[in-house]
Scaffold this motif. Structure first.
Motif, PDB file in Angstrom:
ATOM      1  N   MET A 126       0.840  -1.177   0.000  1.00  0.00           N
ATOM      2  CA  MET A 126       0.000   0.000   0.000  1.00  0.00           C
ATOM      3  C   MET A 126       0.890   1.246   0.000  1.00  0.00           C
ATOM      4  SD  MET A 126      -2.604   1.654   2.782  1.00  0.00           S
ATOM      5  CE  MET A 126      -3.397   0.173   3.260  1.00  0.00           C
ATOM      6  N   ALA A 127       0.481   2.214  -0.769  1.00  0.00           N
ATOM      7  CA  ALA A 127       1.251   3.447  -0.867  1.00  0.00           C
ATOM      8  C   ALA A 127       1.159   4.242   0.430  1.00  0.00           C
ATOM      9  CB  ALA A 127       0.749   4.283  -2.034  1.00  0.00           C
ATOM     10  N   LYS A 128       2.262   4.827   0.808  1.00  0.00           N
ATOM     11  CA  LYS A 128       2.308   5.685   1.986  1.00  0.00           C
ATOM     12  C   LYS A 128       1.807   7.084   1.641  1.00  0.00           C
ATOM     13  CE  LYS A 128       6.070   7.900   4.185  1.00  0.00           C
ATOM     14  NZ  LYS A 128       7.463   7.857   4.606  1.00  0.00           N
ATOM     15  N   GLU A 129       2.098   7.540   0.430  1.00  0.00           N
ATOM     16  CA  GLU A 129       1.750   8.895  -0.003  1.00  0.00           C
ATOM     17  C   GLU A 129       0.689   8.839  -1.099  1.00  0.00           C
ATOM     18  OE1 GLU A 129       2.984  11.331   1.616  1.00  0.00           O
ATOM     19  OE2 GLU A 129       4.782  10.481   2.531  1.00  0.00           O
ATOM     20  N   ASP A 130      -0.188   9.839  -1.125  1.00  0.00           N
ATOM     21  CA  ASP A 130      -1.214   9.856  -2.173  1.00  0.00           C
ATOM     22  C   ASP A 130      -0.613  10.136  -3.550  1.00  0.00           C
ATOM     23  OD1 ASP A 130      -0.616  12.500  -1.650  1.00  0.00           O
ATOM     24  OD2 ASP A 130      -2.698  13.179  -1.620  1.00  0.00           O
ATOM     25  N   TRP A 131       0.597  10.675  -3.601  1.00  0.00           N
ATOM     26  CA  TRP A 131       1.257  10.953  -4.877  1.00  0.00           C
ATOM     27  C   TRP A 131       2.146   9.801  -5.336  1.00  0.00           C
ATOM     28  CZ3 TRP A 131       6.376  10.365  -4.262  1.00  0.00           C
ATOM     29  CH2 TRP A 131       6.926  10.615  -2.991  1.00  0.00           C
ATOM     30  N   ALA A 132       2.122   8.682  -4.638  1.00  0.00           N
ATOM     31  CA  ALA A 132       3.021   7.569  -4.960  1.00  0.00           C
ATOM     32  C   ALA A 132       3.000   7.272  -6.460  1.00  0.00           C
ATOM     33  CB  ALA A 132       2.628   6.332  -4.169  1.00  0.00           C
ATOM     34  N   VAL A 133       4.163   7.029  -7.007  1.00  0.00           N
ATOM     35  CA  VAL A 133       4.309   6.754  -8.435  1.00  0.00           C
ATOM     36  C   VAL A 133       3.818   5.334  -8.699  1.00  0.00           C
ATOM     37  CG1 VAL A 133       5.940   6.679 -10.356  1.00  0.00           C
ATOM     38  CG2 VAL A 133       6.288   8.312  -8.496  1.00  0.00           C
ATOM     39  N   LYS A 134       2.989   5.190  -9.742  1.00  0.00           N
ATOM     40  CA  LYS A 134       2.371   3.890 -10.031  1.00  0.00           C
ATOM     41  C   LYS A 134       2.497   3.549 -11.510  1.00  0.00           C
ATOM     42  CE  LYS A 134      -1.197   4.535  -6.497  1.00  0.00           C
ATOM     43  NZ  LYS A 134      -1.153   5.902  -6.083  1.00  0.00           N
ATOM     44  N   GLY A 135       2.105   2.326 -11.818  1.00  0.00           N
ATOM     45  CA  GLY A 135       1.995   1.880 -13.205  1.00  0.00           C
ATOM     46  C   GLY A 135       3.300   1.929 -13.972  1.00  0.00           C
ATOM     47  N   ARG A 136       3.170   2.230 -15.261  1.00  0.00           N
ATOM     48  CA  ARG A 136       4.353   2.272 -16.133  1.00  0.00           C
ATOM     49  C   ARG A 136       5.341   3.336 -15.688  1.00  0.00           C
ATOM     50  NH1 ARG A 136       0.487   1.011 -20.263  1.00  0.00           N
ATOM     51  NH2 ARG A 136       0.960  -1.064 -21.036  1.00  0.00           N
ATOM     52  N   TYR A 137       4.836   4.411 -15.062  1.00  0.00           N
ATOM     53  CA  TYR A 137       5.728   5.448 -14.555  1.00  0.00           C
ATOM     54  C   TYR A 137       6.633   4.878 -13.460  1.00  0.00           C
ATOM     55  CZ  TYR A 137       2.781   8.715 -17.103  1.00  0.00           C
ATOM     56  OH  TYR A 137       2.098   9.372 -18.087  1.00  0.00           O
ATOM     57  N   LEU A 138       6.077   4.032 -12.609  1.00  0.00           N
ATOM     58  CA  LEU A 138       6.876   3.407 -11.545  1.00  0.00           C
ATOM     59  C   LEU A 138       7.968   2.533 -12.159  1.00  0.00           C
ATOM     60  CD1 LEU A 138       7.430   2.707  -8.571  1.00  0.00           C
ATOM     61  CD2 LEU A 138       5.671   0.925  -8.760  1.00  0.00           C
ATOM     62  N   LEU A 139       7.607   1.716 -13.135  1.00  0.00           N
ATOM     63  CA  LEU A 139       8.598   0.846 -13.767  1.00  0.00           C
ATOM     64  C   LEU A 139       9.704   1.669 -14.435  1.00  0.00           C
ATOM     65  CD1 LEU A 139       6.233  -1.826 -15.373  1.00  0.00           C
ATOM     66  CD2 LEU A 139       7.471  -1.957 -13.191  1.00  0.00           C
ATOM     67  N   LYS A 140       9.310   2.733 -15.136  1.00  0.00           N
ATOM     68  CA  LYS A 140      10.296   3.607 -15.791  1.00  0.00           C
ATOM     69  C   LYS A 140      11.184   4.287 -14.756  1.00  0.00           C
ATOM     70  CE  LYS A 140      11.961   6.268 -19.231  1.00  0.00           C
ATOM     71  NZ  LYS A 140      12.748   7.302 -18.629  1.00  0.00           N
ATOM     72  N   GLY A 141      10.573   4.795 -13.669  1.00  0.00           N
ATOM     73  CA  GLY A 141      11.344   5.479 -12.641  1.00  0.00           C
ATOM     74  C   GLY A 141      12.370   4.578 -11.990  1.00  0.00           C
ATOM     75  N   ILE A 142      11.981   3.360 -11.683  1.00  0.00           N
ATOM     76  CA  ILE A 142      12.907   2.412 -11.069  1.00  0.00           C
ATOM     77  C   ILE A 142      14.043   2.087 -12.038  1.00  0.00           C
ATOM     78  CG2 ILE A 142      13.119   0.001 -10.335  1.00  0.00           C
ATOM     79  CD1 ILE A 142      10.456   0.422  -8.847  1.00  0.00           C
ATOM     80  N   ASP A 143      13.710   1.851 -13.301  1.00  0.00           N
ATOM     81  CA  ASP A 143      14.760   1.593 -14.297  1.00  0.00           C
ATOM     82  C   ASP A 143      15.724   2.776 -14.397  1.00  0.00           C
ATOM     83  OD1 ASP A 143      13.788  -0.912 -14.889  1.00  0.00           O
ATOM     84  OD2 ASP A 143      12.773  -0.300 -16.739  1.00  0.00           O
ATOM     85  N   ASP A 144      15.174   4.000 -14.442  1.00  0.00           N
ATOM     86  CA  ASP A 144      16.023   5.183 -14.551  1.00  0.00           C
ATOM     87  C   ASP A 144      16.976   5.296 -13.370  1.00  0.00           C
ATOM     88  OD1 ASP A 144      14.776   5.860 -16.915  1.00  0.00           O
ATOM     89  OD2 ASP A 144      13.683   7.582 -16.106  1.00  0.00           O
ATOM     90  N   LEU A 145      16.458   5.113 -12.148  1.00  0.00           N
ATOM     91  CA  LEU A 145      17.310   5.261 -10.968  1.00  0.00           C
ATOM     92  C   LEU A 145      18.344   4.140 -10.873  1.00  0.00           C
ATOM     93  CD1 LEU A 145      15.011   6.614  -8.121  1.00  0.00           C
ATOM     94  CD2 LEU A 145      16.276   7.854  -9.870  1.00  0.00           C
TER      95      LEU A 145
END
Length: 194
Positions: A1-20
């Protein structure tokens, strides 16, 4: 469960993790950076994101929507000032004199182009707008993942520690990234730009 209401989700989450990961960031910080309570919550969100089906043609979508960057913009993610940040669907044109560029930014990672007559006409600028030879470059607008704006000075620092006093900011402006949004054909874009 997300801690923040702005938590990154979906394809954006996958892209963000790959980028970092590509940037070599510490994966132990990922749950907090992406707005999750812990590694388990982040792992669940990743699994949910992987279940999202690929975009396909439907009777209500067209092939253009599948390949049009206006409908498929995915931001670049990175850490800025110890927070997760990402690009948004806008870019700015920076102008700098060739002399200043050569003296202060010879090894910059930004790609700079010589200002020519075609560039001036395409951007609605008078042919005599600059008193000396100039170059231009594009930078993406940036926002923090929680929706807070990034200060312009921090954006300039991100793009090679550029200094305001070296730039001609009288002609700087933000615009949509695509040809369509720049030229206002009235088509929809992901952030409602025309």
């Amino acid at each position: 469960m997300a801690k923040e209401d702005w938590a990154v989700k979906g394809r954006y989450l996958l892209k963000g993790i790959d980028d970092l990961k590509i940037q070599g960031e510490d994966e132990k910080l990922f749950p907090e950076l992406f707005g999750y309570r812990d590694e388990n919550d982040l792992r669940e969100a990743i699994e949910d994101a992987k279940k999202i089906p690929e975009k396909k043609l439907t009777p209500l979508s067209s092939k253009d929507e599948l390949v049009n960057p206006d409908f498929n913009f995915i931001p670049d993610f990175f850490i800025l000032n110890d927070f997760l940040a990402h690009t948004i669907y806008e870019e700015g044109i920076l102008y700098m004199s060739n002399k200043c560029l050569e003296q202060n930014y010879a090894d910059t990672e930004l790609e700079w182009f010589e200002v020519d007559e075609e560039h001036l006409e395409d951007n609605g600028l008078d042919l005599n707008v600059f008193d000396e030879p100039m170059s231009y470059s594009y930078i993406d607008a940036i926002i923090y993942a929680d929706g807070e704006p990034v200060e312009f000075d921090d954006i300039l620092e991100h793009y090679g520690n550029l200094k305001k006093h070296h730039l001609d900011l009288d002609h700087f402006y933000w615009m949509g990234k695509s040809f369509v949004s720049r030229h206002n054909f009235g088509l929809r874009t992901p952030y409602g730009l025309n």
